[in-house]
Design a protein around this motif. Structure first.
Motif, PDB file in Angstrom:
ATOM      1  N   THR A 165       1.327  -1.322  -0.387  1.00 45.97           N
ATOM      2  CA  THR A 165       0.102   0.035   0.188  1.00 45.97           C
ATOM      3  C   THR A 165       0.912   0.955   0.249  1.00 45.97           C
ATOM      4  OG1 THR A 165      -0.045   0.031   2.255  1.00 45.97           O
ATOM      5  CG2 THR A 165      -1.790  -1.211   1.429  1.00 45.97           C
ATOM      6  N   SER A 166       1.209   1.478  -1.252  1.00 49.60           N
ATOM      7  CA  SER A 166       1.963   3.211  -1.192  1.00 49.60           C
ATOM      8  C   SER A 166       1.297   3.953  -0.518  1.00 49.60           C
ATOM      9  CB  SER A 166       2.313   3.547  -3.020  1.00 49.60           C
ATOM     10  OG  SER A 166       2.920   2.577  -2.858  1.00 49.60           O
ATOM     11  N   LYS A 207      12.717  -1.147  -0.757  1.00 52.86           N
ATOM     12  CA  LYS A 207      12.500  -1.592  -2.172  1.00 52.86           C
ATOM     13  C   LYS A 207      13.543  -1.027  -2.906  1.00 52.86           C
ATOM     14  CE  LYS A 207       9.169   1.676  -1.195  1.00 52.86           C
ATOM     15  NZ  LYS A 207       7.981   2.489  -2.059  1.00 52.86           N
ATOM     16  N   THR A 225      12.015   3.884  -5.416  1.00 51.69           N
ATOM     17  CA  THR A 225      11.170   4.830  -4.823  1.00 51.69           C
ATOM     18  C   THR A 225      10.741   4.774  -3.577  1.00 51.69           C
ATOM     19  OG1 THR A 225       9.466   3.097  -4.606  1.00 51.69           O
ATOM     20  CG2 THR A 225       9.095   3.842  -6.892  1.00 51.69           C
ATOM     21  N   THR A 249       5.535   2.982   1.199  1.00 50.27           N
ATOM     22  CA  THR A 249       5.062   1.986   0.204  1.00 50.27           C
ATOM     23  C   THR A 249       4.991   0.627   1.942  1.00 50.27           C
ATOM     24  OG1 THR A 249       5.558   1.961  -1.135  1.00 50.27           O
ATOM     25  CG2 THR A 249       4.553   0.027  -0.900  1.00 50.27           C
ATOM     26  N   TRP A 274       4.623  -1.719 -11.358  1.00 51.85           N
ATOM     27  CA  TRP A 274       3.073  -1.707 -10.438  1.00 51.85           C
ATOM     28  C   TRP A 274       2.626  -1.117 -11.350  1.00 51.85           C
ATOM     29  CZ3 TRP A 274       4.961   2.857  -7.351  1.00 51.85           C
ATOM     30  CH2 TRP A 274       5.589   4.122  -7.211  1.00 51.85           C
ATOM     31  N   GLU A 275       0.660  -0.725 -11.431  1.00 49.09           N
ATOM     32  CA  GLU A 275      -0.091  -1.271 -12.078  1.00 49.09           C
ATOM     33  C   GLU A 275      -0.481  -1.337 -12.914  1.00 49.09           C
ATOM     34  OE1 GLU A 275      -2.061   0.826  -9.848  1.00 49.09           O
ATOM     35  OE2 GLU A 275      -0.788   2.274  -9.240  1.00 49.09           O
ATOM     36  N   THR A 310       1.692  -5.242 -14.905  1.00 47.47           N
ATOM     37  CA  THR A 310       3.282  -5.593 -15.730  1.00 47.47           C
ATOM     38  C   THR A 310       2.696  -6.017 -16.256  1.00 47.47           C
ATOM     39  OG1 THR A 310       2.521  -8.534 -15.075  1.00 47.47           O
ATOM     40  CG2 THR A 310       3.665  -7.533 -12.975  1.00 47.47           C
ATOM     41  N   ASN A 369       3.565  -7.472 -18.675  1.00 48.94           N
ATOM     42  CA  ASN A 369       2.488  -9.186 -19.412  1.00 48.94           C
ATOM     43  C   ASN A 369       0.953  -9.253 -19.009  1.00 48.94           C
ATOM     44  OD1 ASN A 369       4.846 -10.470 -20.156  1.00 48.94           O
ATOM     45  ND2 ASN A 369       4.910 -12.019 -19.108  1.00 48.94           N
ATOM     46  N   LEU A 401      -2.224  -9.133 -21.248  1.00 44.72           N
ATOM     47  CA  LEU A 401      -2.924 -10.186 -21.452  1.00 44.72           C
ATOM     48  C   LEU A 401      -4.310  -9.042 -21.285  1.00 44.72           C
ATOM     49  CD1 LEU A 401      -1.511 -12.877 -19.501  1.00 44.72           C
ATOM     50  CD2 LEU A 401      -2.117 -13.382 -21.893  1.00 44.72           C
TER      51      LEU A 401
HETATM   52  C1  LIG Z   1       6.701  -0.100  -4.693  1.00 45.80           C
HETATM   53  C2  LIG Z   1       5.330  -0.858  -5.119  1.00 45.80           C
HETATM   54  C3  LIG Z   1       4.843   0.159  -4.646  1.00 45.80           C
HETATM   55  C4  LIG Z   1       3.417  -0.649  -5.215  1.00 45.80           C
HETATM   56  N1  LIG Z   1       2.241  -0.094  -4.362  1.00 45.80           N
HETATM   57  C5  LIG Z   1       0.943  -0.483  -4.471  1.00 45.80           C
HETATM   58  C6  LIG Z   1      -0.512   0.171  -3.861  1.00 45.80           C
HETATM   59  O1  LIG Z   1       0.078   1.102  -3.358  1.00 45.80           O
HETATM   60  N2  LIG Z   1      -1.884  -0.429  -4.369  1.00 45.80           N
HETATM   61  C7  LIG Z   1      -1.558  -1.685  -4.403  1.00 45.80           C
HETATM   62  O2  LIG Z   1      -2.951  -2.345  -4.878  1.00 45.80           O
HETATM   63  N3  LIG Z   1      -0.485  -2.664  -5.211  1.00 45.80           N
HETATM   64  C8  LIG Z   1       0.964  -1.904  -4.684  1.00 45.80           C
HETATM   65  N4  LIG Z   1       2.094  -2.601  -5.900  1.00 45.80           N
HETATM   66  C9  LIG Z   1       1.886  -3.970  -5.737  1.00 45.80           C
HETATM   67  C10 LIG Z   1       1.519  -3.818  -7.350  1.00 45.80           C
HETATM   68  O3  LIG Z   1       0.763  -3.465  -7.780  1.00 45.80           O
HETATM   69  C11 LIG Z   1       1.981  -5.351  -7.259  1.00 45.80           C
HETATM   70  O4  LIG Z   1       3.478  -6.033  -7.514  1.00 45.80           O
HETATM   71  C12 LIG Z   1       2.204  -5.692  -8.995  1.00 45.80           C
HETATM   72  O5  LIG Z   1       1.185  -5.602  -9.726  1.00 45.80           O
HETATM   73  C13 LIG Z   1       2.554  -7.178  -9.081  1.00 45.80           C
HETATM   74  O6  LIG Z   1       1.387  -8.344  -8.102  1.00 45.80           O
HETATM   75  P1  LIG Z   1       2.481  -9.217  -7.129  1.00 45.80           P
HETATM   76  O7  LIG Z   1       3.796  -8.550  -6.835  1.00 45.80           O
HETATM   77  O8  LIG Z   1       1.862 -10.223  -6.952  1.00 45.80           O
HETATM   78  O9  LIG Z   1       3.217 -10.280  -8.685  1.00 45.80           O
HETATM   79  P2  LIG Z   1       2.430 -12.000  -9.147  1.00 45.80           P
HETATM   80  O10 LIG Z   1       1.232 -11.480 -10.094  1.00 45.80           O
HETATM   81  O11 LIG Z   1       3.066 -13.228  -9.032  1.00 45.80           O
HETATM   82  O12 LIG Z   1       2.853 -11.881 -10.907  1.00 45.80           O
HETATM   83  C14 LIG Z   1       4.869 -12.641 -11.053  1.00 45.80           C
HETATM   84  C15 LIG Z   1       4.783 -12.012 -12.045  1.00 45.80           C
HETATM   85  O13 LIG Z   1       3.959 -13.124 -13.575  1.00 45.80           O
HETATM   86  C16 LIG Z   1       3.568 -12.374 -14.342  1.00 45.80           C
HETATM   87  N5  LIG Z   1       2.406 -12.597 -14.625  1.00 45.80           N
HETATM   88  C17 LIG Z   1       1.596 -13.113 -13.896  1.00 45.80           C
HETATM   89  N6  LIG Z   1       0.087 -13.289 -14.270  1.00 45.80           N
HETATM   90  C18 LIG Z   1       0.709 -13.626 -15.345  1.00 45.80           C
HETATM   91  C19 LIG Z   1      -0.114 -14.493 -16.689  1.00 45.80           C
HETATM   92  N7  LIG Z   1      -1.809 -14.804 -16.020  1.00 45.80           N
HETATM   93  N8  LIG Z   1       1.306 -14.790 -17.588  1.00 45.80           N
HETATM   94  C20 LIG Z   1       1.599 -13.892 -17.573  1.00 45.80           C
HETATM   95  N9  LIG Z   1       2.578 -13.856 -16.711  1.00 45.80           N
HETATM   96  C21 LIG Z   1       1.758 -13.577 -15.862  1.00 45.80           C
HETATM   97  C22 LIG Z   1       3.638 -11.084 -13.764  1.00 45.80           C
HETATM   98  O14 LIG Z   1       4.075 -10.314 -15.000  1.00 45.80           O
HETATM   99  C23 LIG Z   1       4.799 -11.102 -13.379  1.00 45.80           C
HETATM  100  O15 LIG Z   1       5.837 -10.977 -14.212  1.00 45.80           O
HETATM  101  C24 LIG Z   1       2.968  -1.726  -5.509  1.00 45.80           C
HETATM  102  C25 LIG Z   1       4.552  -2.754  -6.155  1.00 45.80           C
HETATM  103  C26 LIG Z   1       5.347  -1.736  -5.875  1.00 45.80           C
HETATM  104  C27 LIG Z   1       6.761  -2.433  -6.319  1.00 45.80           C
END
Ligand SMILES: Cc1cc2nc3c(=O)[nH]c(=O)nc-3n(C[C@H](O)[C@H](O)[C@H](O)COP(=O)(O)OP(=O)(O)OC[C@H]3O[C@@H](n4cnc5c(N)ncnc54)[C@H](O)[C@@H]3O)c2cc1C
Length: 559
Positions: free
Chosen positions: A208-209, A257, A260, A265, A425-426, A428, A430, A434
């Motif tokens: 949670t940023s 981190k 940022t 966060t 964030w927001e 990835t 991939n 999709l």
């Molecule tokens: C500095 C920072 C601040 C953040 N702040 C916030 C915030 O304020 N609020 C919030 O809600 N989130 C926040 N996030 C979280 C961020 O949005 C997530 O880390 C991001 O969406 C990825 O989710 P995950 O970390 O669970 O990775 P995962 O979802 O586990 O993904 C891991 C990898 O798998 C890949 N992947 C997943 N599904 C598929 C698929 N079906 N096909 C192919 N590839 C796939 C992804 O591309 C990624 O490379 C923050 C992250 C960071 C680093």
């Protein structure tokens, strides 16, 4: 005799508005002259701050990071987050210049969005990513306004869009849990209703940023709802009560981190946090989409801004740093390297501001049906394309400084670290690719509108070199269409999503750059955008390739 060692003069920044030819030229073309006259003084001020006071503060405050104090001296749990001095200054400036408010005041009709994002683009690289809470604040205002929940609109939107320091709020967006940020449908947070009807949230939010915000939009599963994203509901949370105490929210820790680092966060535990439903008891993932549309747009523009900053300091340094008897700015290979980065930046700029322009049109009901279709694809495409460009450019910028680029107190490594978050964030790369495929799947007309836009823009191009570059853009987009039509197997279709999205992003960015280059030749007698377009056309637009999935599987799993 004392030998005086050589000291390299450091890179410097000028007024970041006045020095930005690309922004200038874009605004001159896209904003009516009377509005341009009204907004230029504030852009000039912001350019001065970004290249002066804020930049100096950023370098001086390099080591000041947010601090979480969980307990006070008397044993009370307080979970206070003290942000850095630059963040406090950034907050003050963001409110004063209306970095969120400008879009909602709509003083300049559909151009308000362009104005807001031009200001924020100047502000971002010197703000230590204070644009993160601004993006979520903008997203929350838009989500609430679109929700039709009048009570929440009246309660929160005036704060989110205020220019009064005592009134203004920022918002968080708490989606990601440890089960997944991409697959948020797996979220474990539960929503329970008290006997008096008050909803309360129980669970752990993993990223949670901007945890110092006054409110947040979040997802939780009302007890009894089914699994998956549909079973989640969108909730509104005010973080503190009237006494200023956190409302059953524990800040477990701040994330340690890569970049940022000034953004606080945190991992949070919600332990009966009071919350209000925003719009219905289910479909939370769908209902939070307006938030994501805004934060992804901010991400795109801030990616372009980061590239521009890196290139500005690398360019200044190249004029000062000598090697082998000449400044780097005269060494053919260094010149060639910087030119490639400038072309990437210009393409990213036009792609992100096209997205901004369409949002402004949509909000002011000045959007065509075809533009609505394009917008459905563009948010994901622009975010993923520019995010990757920013990491590439930042890495090259560091290398352009040689060893100094790797040394912390030059302030340069920050550029790369802060860029690396942009594709994560927001959504990835991939996951957004999709998303885009899903939008394409539902209806072929979005891709047709996208390609039609490319064709239309290229029609008015007359310069032969631009026409040649235009053919590369159009061929690439049409190749996407053919490739998609030829895929029969779902897994091949999916495996090609990233190539598809990046090709569309680069093809549209090239088209917009060509279009602007023609305008710049005709109206400013300036051939620099032409040079950028020609070069960008040569730097990998069509990334489509046939995929051998069996081989990919062997390689990925090394079996
Ligand atoms: C500095 C920072 C601040 C953040 N702040 C916030 C915030 O304020 N609020 C919030 O809600 N989130 C926040 N996030 C979280 C961020 O949005 C997530 O880390 C991001 O969406 C990825 O989710 P995950 O970390 O669970 O990775 P995962 O979802 O586990 O993904 C891991 C990898 O798998 C890949 N992947 C997943 N599904 C598929 C698929 N079906 N096909 C192919 N590839 C796939 C992804 O591309 C990624 O490379 C923050 C992250 C960071 C680093």
């Amino acid at each position: 005799m004392e030998i005086k060692p050589f000291n390299q003069p450091p890179p410097e920044l000028g007024n970041q508005y006045k020095d930005d030819r690309v922004l200038h030229s874009y605004l001159k073309r896209n904003i009516p002259a009377d509005i341009f006259q009204q907004i230029e003084p504030s852009l000039t001020e912001m350019g001065e701050l970004a290249g002066g006071e804020l930049y100096e503060m950023q370098l001086a405050d390099r080591l000041k990071e947010p601090v979480l104090t969980q307990w006070n001296a008397w044993g009370e749990r307080i979970d206070h987050i003290e942000v850095s001095p630059l963040w406090k200054k950034a907050e003050e400036l963001a409110v004063k210049y209306g970095l969120v408010a400008a879009a909602y005041e709509k003083k300049f009709d559909r151009y308000s969005r362009i104005y807001q994002f031009a200001l924020s683009y100047l502000f971002h690289p010197s703000s230590d990513v204070y644009t993160c809470p601004l993006a979520m604040t903008d997203g929350a205002a838009r989500t609430l306004l679109q929700s039709g929940n009048q009570e929440l609109i009246d309660r929160a939107v005036p704060h989110l869009t205020s220019r009064a320091p005592q009134q203004s709020w920022t918002s968080g967006q708490w989606m990601t849990e440890s089960t997944g940020g991409s697959d948020v449908g797996r979220s474990e947070t539960i929503a329970r209703q008290d006997q008096d009807g008050q909803w309360r949230l129980y669970g752990r939010k993993w990223f949670t940023s901007a945890t110092s915000s006054q409110m947040a939009l979040t997802l939780a599963r009302p007890e009894g709802n089914g699994s998956g994203g549909k079973g989640l509901a969108l909730f509104y949370v005010e973080t503190r009560d009237s006494e200023g105490r956190l409302q059953n929210i524990l800040v477990n820790r701040l994330k340690d981190k890569l970049g940022t680092r000034k953004v606080p966060t945190a991992e949070l535990t919600l332990n009966g946090t009071p919350a209000q439903l925003v719009m219905g008891i289910a479909n939370g993932v769908a209902n939070i989409v307006p938030m994501l549309q805004m934060t992804r747009t901010w991400n795109s523009v801030m990616a372009a801004a980061t590239m521009r900053r890196g290139i500005a300091i690398a360019r200044d340094y190249a004029r000062k740093r000598e090697a082998f008897g000449a400044p780097l700015s005269r060494q053919p290979l260094h010149v060639e390297t910087l030119a490639g980065l400038q072309a990437e930046f210009e393409a990213s700029f036009h792609l992100s501001f096209y997205l901004v322009e369409l949002i402004g049109r949509e909000e002011n009901s000045q959007i065509s049906e075809e533009q609505v279709q394009i917008l459905r694809l563009l948010t994901s495409i622009a975010k993923l394309t520019t995010g990757r460009q920013a990491v590439h450019v930042a890495s090259e910028v560091l290398e352009a400084f040689g060893g100094a680029g790797y040394v912390e107190d030059t302030g340069l490594p920050l550029l790369l670290r802060d860029s690396q978050v942009l594709p994560i964030w927001e959504g990835t790369t991939n996951v957004l690719a999709l998303d885009m495929l899903r939008a394409l799947n539902k209806d072929n007309s979005a891709l047709e509108a996208f390609i039609h836009e490319i064709e239309q823009r290229l029609k008015s191009v007359s310069h032969p070199k631009l026409k040649k570059a235009g053919k590369i853009a159009l061929d690439a987009a049409e190749h996407v269409q053919q490739w998609l039509a030829g895929q029969k197997e779902r897994k091949l279709f999916e495996a090609g999503a990233r190539r598809t999205a990046l090709t569309l992003g680069r093809a549209l960015a090239l088209t917009l750059l060509i279009d602007h280059a023609q305008w710049s030749l005709d109206n400013e007698n300036d051939a620099r955008a032409l040079a950028a377009a020609k070069r960008f056309a040569m730097s990998g637009i069509d990334l489509i390739q046939d995929i051998n999935f069996d081989e990919a599987f062997i390689l990925a799993n090394d079996q």
